[in-house]
Every structure is written in C-alpha cells, then in structure tokens.
Design an enzyme around this catalytic site. Structure first.
Site, PDB file in Angstrom:
ATOM      1  N   GLY A 152     -62.862  55.464 -52.222  1.00 41.39           N
ATOM      2  CA  GLY A 152     -63.658  56.627 -52.622  1.00 41.39           C
ATOM      3  C   GLY A 152     -65.105  56.461 -52.204  1.00 41.39           C
TER       4      GLY A 152
ATOM      5  N   PHE B  41     -74.876  51.438 -41.119  1.00 37.84           N
ATOM      6  CA  PHE B  41     -73.591  50.882 -41.554  1.00 37.84           C
ATOM      7  C   PHE B  41     -73.683  50.175 -42.890  1.00 37.84           C
ATOM      8  CE2 PHE B  41     -73.526  51.150 -36.922  1.00 37.84           C
ATOM      9  CZ  PHE B  41     -72.352  51.872 -36.715  1.00 37.84           C
ATOM     10  N   LEU B  42     -74.782  50.397 -43.637  1.00 41.46           N
ATOM     11  CA  LEU B  42     -74.933  49.633 -44.886  1.00 41.46           C
ATOM     12  C   LEU B  42     -73.990  50.131 -45.970  1.00 41.46           C
ATOM     13  CD1 LEU B  42     -76.691  51.306 -47.221  1.00 41.46           C
ATOM     14  CD2 LEU B  42     -78.573  50.718 -45.728  1.00 41.46           C
TER      15      LEU B  42
ATOM     16  N   LYS C 265     -70.036  55.416 -35.604  1.00 41.68           N
ATOM     17  CA  LYS C 265     -70.173  55.465 -37.066  1.00 41.68           C
ATOM     18  C   LYS C 265     -68.884  55.969 -37.728  1.00 41.68           C
ATOM     19  CE  LYS C 265     -71.598  55.934 -41.203  1.00 41.68           C
ATOM     20  NZ  LYS C 265     -72.102  54.914 -42.071  1.00 41.68           N
TER      21      LYS C 265
ATOM     22  N   CYS D 145     -68.912  58.227 -48.779  1.00 36.27           N
ATOM     23  CA  CYS D 145     -68.832  58.077 -47.319  1.00 36.27           C
ATOM     24  C   CYS D 145     -67.420  58.186 -46.754  1.00 36.27           C
ATOM     25  CB  CYS D 145     -69.459  56.751 -46.916  1.00 36.27           C
ATOM     26  SG  CYS D 145     -71.149  56.601 -47.510  1.00 36.27           S
TER      27      CYS D 145
ATOM     28  N   ARG E 108     -69.145  59.269 -57.304  1.00 37.95           N
ATOM     29  CA  ARG E 108     -68.751  60.309 -56.352  1.00 37.95           C
ATOM     30  C   ARG E 108     -67.404  59.950 -55.709  1.00 37.95           C
ATOM     31  NH1 ARG E 108     -74.059  60.803 -52.806  1.00 37.95           N
ATOM     32  NH2 ARG E 108     -74.230  58.628 -53.469  1.00 37.95           N
TER      33      ARG E 108
HETATM   34  C1  UGA Z   1     -68.958  52.429 -46.587  1.00 34.95           C
HETATM   35  C2  UGA Z   1     -68.915  51.443 -45.412  1.00 34.95           C
HETATM   36  O1  UGA Z   1     -68.334  50.215 -45.831  1.00 34.95           O
HETATM   37  C3  UGA Z   1     -70.334  51.173 -44.854  1.00 34.95           C
HETATM   38  O2  UGA Z   1     -70.249  50.319 -43.705  1.00 34.95           O
HETATM   39  C4  UGA Z   1     -70.952  52.509 -44.443  1.00 34.95           C
HETATM   40  O3  UGA Z   1     -72.279  52.344 -43.945  1.00 34.95           O
HETATM   41  C5  UGA Z   1     -70.998  53.419 -45.651  1.00 34.95           C
HETATM   42  O4  UGA Z   1     -69.648  53.618 -46.148  1.00 34.95           O
HETATM   43  C6  UGA Z   1     -71.598  54.735 -45.223  1.00 34.95           C
HETATM   44  O5  UGA Z   1     -70.988  55.436 -44.405  1.00 34.95           O
HETATM   45  O6  UGA Z   1     -72.747  55.047 -45.611  1.00 34.95           O
HETATM   46  P1  UGA Z   1     -69.540  52.258 -49.187  1.00 34.95           P
HETATM   47  O7  UGA Z   1     -69.328  53.737 -49.288  1.00 34.95           O
HETATM   48  O8  UGA Z   1     -70.702  51.657 -49.888  1.00 34.95           O
HETATM   49  O9  UGA Z   1     -69.694  51.815 -47.641  1.00 34.95           O
HETATM   50  O10 UGA Z   1     -68.179  51.641 -49.729  1.00 34.95           O
HETATM   51  P2  UGA Z   1     -67.270  50.354 -49.415  1.00 34.95           P
HETATM   52  O11 UGA Z   1     -67.861  49.130 -50.000  1.00 34.95           O
HETATM   53  O12 UGA Z   1     -66.883  50.298 -47.984  1.00 34.95           O
HETATM   54  O13 UGA Z   1     -65.958  50.759 -50.282  1.00 34.95           O
HETATM   55  C7  UGA Z   1     -65.305  52.002 -50.056  1.00 34.95           C
HETATM   56  C8  UGA Z   1     -64.088  52.121 -50.936  1.00 34.95           C
HETATM   57  O14 UGA Z   1     -63.074  51.235 -50.516  1.00 34.95           O
HETATM   58  C9  UGA Z   1     -64.331  51.813 -52.413  1.00 34.95           C
HETATM   59  O15 UGA Z   1     -63.691  52.800 -53.213  1.00 34.95           O
HETATM   60  C10 UGA Z   1     -63.687  50.464 -52.627  1.00 34.95           C
HETATM   61  O16 UGA Z   1     -63.205  50.278 -53.929  1.00 34.95           O
HETATM   62  C11 UGA Z   1     -62.529  50.536 -51.641  1.00 34.95           C
HETATM   63  N1  UGA Z   1     -62.048  49.207 -51.185  1.00 34.95           N
HETATM   64  C12 UGA Z   1     -62.838  48.393 -50.435  1.00 34.95           C
HETATM   65  C13 UGA Z   1     -60.747  48.816 -51.524  1.00 34.95           C
HETATM   66  O17 UGA Z   1     -60.000  49.571 -52.200  1.00 34.95           O
HETATM   67  N2  UGA Z   1     -60.290  47.588 -51.106  1.00 34.95           N
HETATM   68  C14 UGA Z   1     -61.056  46.757 -50.359  1.00 34.95           C
HETATM   69  O18 UGA Z   1     -60.555  45.658 -49.975  1.00 34.95           O
HETATM   70  C15 UGA Z   1     -62.358  47.151 -50.012  1.00 34.95           C
END
Ligand code: UGA
Length: 424
Positions: free
Chosen positions: A245, A125-126, A192, A248, A315
C-alpha cells in the site's frame, strides 16, 4: 535537505503556510525519522513566495505531489502550476522534475511552459521512513535530459555521488561512489515507474506464492528462505502479507498501466499484479470472517493501521482496508498502532484507537496483525491471551513466530500459516 547538507544553498517553497511555519520552527510535519534533527542543523530558507524562492536560482526542483485522477492517470495540475511559477519568476536555469510523472511530461514542459529552461527528469527513489538515508546515500541517481545539461546535473549531485558530506546520525557517507545514470527524459521518467512496478510485482508474486503454499500444505517461510539465497532473487521485498500500500506503489502501478494502455500497450502482468493486490486483502478478511461468523457480537483487535512499519501514513493502507471490511461486517473493532496515539488527528475516521496492544485486545474474539511493526514480535503473548475472549490470532504480515503464539494458547492463522489439512 540532502542538497543543503552537502553544501548547496537551498530555498524551499510551499503554498501551505502551516507547513512552512512548522518547517521554519524546525519541526517535522511528516514524522520522518531524523528529519527534525537534520533540519535543526541546516540553514534553509522556507517561503510561500515564488519570487523569493526563485530569485537568482541556478536550479529549480519540482517535487509536488501527482495525485491520481479518477481514470487512474496521474493528475499533473500541481506540476504544471509549479512550472508556470518557475517560468514566471526564475532566471533561465536547470529545471529538475522530481515528481513522479508519466513518460513525456518533461518533454512537454520543455516544449511548452519551460521552453527557456534545461528541463531534466530526475526521479526520486526514497522510501517513507528512510528519507534522510535514501537521499544522502541513494542506490542510484537517475537523470534525463539533453546532453548539454548533463554536466550541470553532475555538479549538483557530485557531493552525493562522491559521498562527500558530514556523517549525520545513523547516516555515514558510503565508501563507494553512488552510481549516476544519465539518459534522455523519457527513459528517466519510465525508470521510476519500472522500479515501483517491479517491486510491487515481486511482492504480489510472493503473496500469490504464499496463497499457493497454504493450499498445498507447504511452509512459505521455508520456501522463501531458500529462494532468497539465490542472489538473482535476493532477500528484499520478499516478505508476504496482506498486500502493498502507501501513496506510491498503488498510484504508480495504476498510472503506468493507464498510460501504457493509452499508448496502445496492454500491460497484462501489471494489471494482474494490481488485481492480485486488491484480492489479497479480501482473501485475508474472508479467512477472518469464515472463522468467526458463527459468533455473536464479534470484537476484533487490530494491531497496526499504517501502510507499513515506521510511519503513521495510512494512505492506501492494507491494514486500514481490512479494518473497513471488518466494520462493514458490523463487527466491533479496536486498533492499536505505535505511530497513532489515542486522540491523534492521524487516526482514520470512525476507528476506535487504543493506547496499547493490551488495551486493544481486551475481550477481543481475535487479534489481527495488520502492519509489520517489529515491536509486535516482542509482545507478551501469554499476557495477551489472558486478556482476549477468543484464541484466534490472524497474522497478516507473517511477523509473529507461530510457535510462540501457539505456546501462549493462540490458534495461529494468516498468510503464512501452514495448513493442517494437507491435500493427498
Ligand atoms: C516506495 C519505494 O520503495 C521507493 O523506492 C519509492 O521512492 C517510493 O515508493 C515512491 O515512489 O515515492 P514507500 O511507498 O515508502 O516506497 O514504501 P515501501 O517501503 O516500498 O513499501 C511499500 C509497501 O510494500 C508497504 O505496504 C509494505 O508493507 C509492503 N512490503 C514491503 C511488503 O508487503 N513486503 C516487503 O517485503 C516489503
């Protein structure tokens, strides 16, 4: 690395010799904060040889990528290839599947290639940019297998569950044990997808709410502040923007939608969430286009290209999608992203990269904020306004204080802008 830091002996296998070389040289191939420091302090064996990696192992972990196939389903060829290599070289041991795989994959491995192993689904879940903290101090550990495998998995994770390890950089052991959830494989695999799909749904709801607020003349920032005070809703994943985006959320929501449908269930909410996310970028672009299409030789400065702050990863980046729509319109575009220096190999093809925000905005008709880098809030907007040709600022991430931009002479527009044309 987390397993090594808490005292386990770890070997890492990768087929890419360049990546292994850089890891042996204690260099971070991913740009993950604190990664190189932690790597430097650990003794991990890096190898491209499966026999060297698996000899005598008590547990083998599959953490290969699961890219998306043309149908939207997860492509499992890397996972199966890794399982085959493990079956060929490893003794009977625990086999943890950390890759994000459709429900039923671990069962299929147990029945097939990995028959003599104890196959455990152990999703990860990181978050990118928080990999070290999220691995050493996870919100929860989820694992699924047959009951006889539970104690071995618990032993492996005990130092992390008990938070028994040396503080590292900004990461200190928590005073609280981390929750461990044991279940069967299918439930662990689904957990997941459920987590990513739920967060994506929350974000699409927030983005949709922002669009509704704009149409009704309400201030979404104030609405969300009050909403976040409800502990049942919470304040995280509540920032509106041009969409979610990365490698994941988009891939996993499409995969869940696809394998739910294959199993005979049409996941309508998730389909709408994915569609809303695709629309959000297009709506934002149309806002920019409608404001500028009467101008000749439009020049746009895009601040932010990566899919989120804290990473150079582009990505499925909504900011990059906006950049492509602007380019398709035939307009000139210069981008600045703190993680993508000028001349960097990480720069997306065909995008002119500036070395600073000031360079990017010179003579621009409009500034567009594409990624939520916090340092954009500290920009000197008065200086920027002197450098730009036009006065439009489109905030796609709701991170600029409208009053600050307006005081500097910008016309503030974007996902969180409050309309001055309020309906009766
Ligand atoms: C995400 C999940 O948060 C992790 O828990 C998971 O392990 C991971 O996918 C995975 O499946 O490997 P990550 O892809 O690093 O992690 O991205 P996030 O930090 O969750 O952000 C995802 C998107 O949501 C980004 O584009 C971010 O800009 C957007 N976001 C996030 C928002 O638009 N608003 C927010 O308040 C938070």
């Amino acid at each position: 690395m987390a397993f090594a830091h808490v005292g386990h002996s770890v070997r890492v296998l990768d087929q890419d010799p360049m990546r292994i070389q850089s890891l042996r040289a204690k260099m971070d191939p991913l740009g993950e904060p604190h990664f190189a420091d932690l790597l430097g302090a650990l003794e991990i064996e890096f190898t491209t040889s499966p026999s060297a990696a698996y000899i005598g192992a008590e547990a083998a972990v599959i953490a290969t990528s699961t890219p998306q196939s043309p149908t939207g389903a997860a492509d499992l060829k890397n996972v199966f290839a890794a399982a085959e290599a493990i079956a060929e070289h490893a003794p009977s041991c625990l086999l943890l599947v950390k890759s994000t795989v459709p429900v039923g994959t671990a069962d299929a491995l147990q029945r097939g290639i990995a028959r003599r192993f104890a196959v455990v689904s152990n999703p990860e879940f990181l978050r990118e940019g928080h990999a070290i903290a999220d691995s050493l101090c996870p919100d929860r550990i989820v694992a699924g297998g047959t009951p006889d495998a539970e104690s071995a998995v618990l032993n492996l994770y005990e130092p992390i569950i008990a938070q028994r390890y040396a503080a590292f950089g900004a990461v200190s052991p928590s005073a609280r044990r981390r929750p461990f959830y044991w279940m069967e494989r299918r439930s662990a695999e689904l957990t997941k997808y459920a987590a990513n799909a739920f967060l994506a749904t929350k974000l699409s709801f927030v983005n949709e709410m922002a669009n509704v607020a704009a149409a009704l003349g309400a201030d979404i920032r104030l609405v969300l502040q009050a909403l976040a005070a409800d502990p049942r809703i919470g304040s995280s994943y509540l920032r509106p923007g041009i969409g979610w985006g990365g490698s994941c959320f988009p891939k996993d929501t499409r995969a869940l939608s696809s394998f739910a449908l294959e199993s005979g269930y049409d996941f309508r909410v998730l389909r709408a969430v994915i569609e809303q996310n695709n629309d959000q970028v297009r709506r934002f672009f149309e806002m920019i286009r409608d404001a500028l299409e009467h101008i000749d030789d439009v020049k746009i400065a895009l601040l932010g290209l990566s899919f989120k702050a804290g990473t150079a990863d582009c990505r499925e980046s909504p900011a990059l999608a906006v950049a492509r729509l602007i380019q398709d319109q035939g307009w000139a575009l210069t981008a600045f992203d703190p993680s993508i220096p000028k001349g960097s190999p990480e720069a997306p093809d065909g995008i002119a990269i500036a070395s600073s925000a000031e360079d990017a905005v010179a003579n621009a008709d409009a500034i567009v904020i594409g990624t939520e880098w916090p340092q954009f809030q500290d920009l000197d907007f008065e200086t920027l306004r002197k450098l730009t040709r036009g006065s439009l600022l489109f905030d796609g991430r709701c991170i600029i204080e409208p009053r600050v931009a307006t005081a500097a002479g910008f016309q503030y527009r974007g996902i969180c802008a409050v309309s001055d044309q309020v309906p009766d």
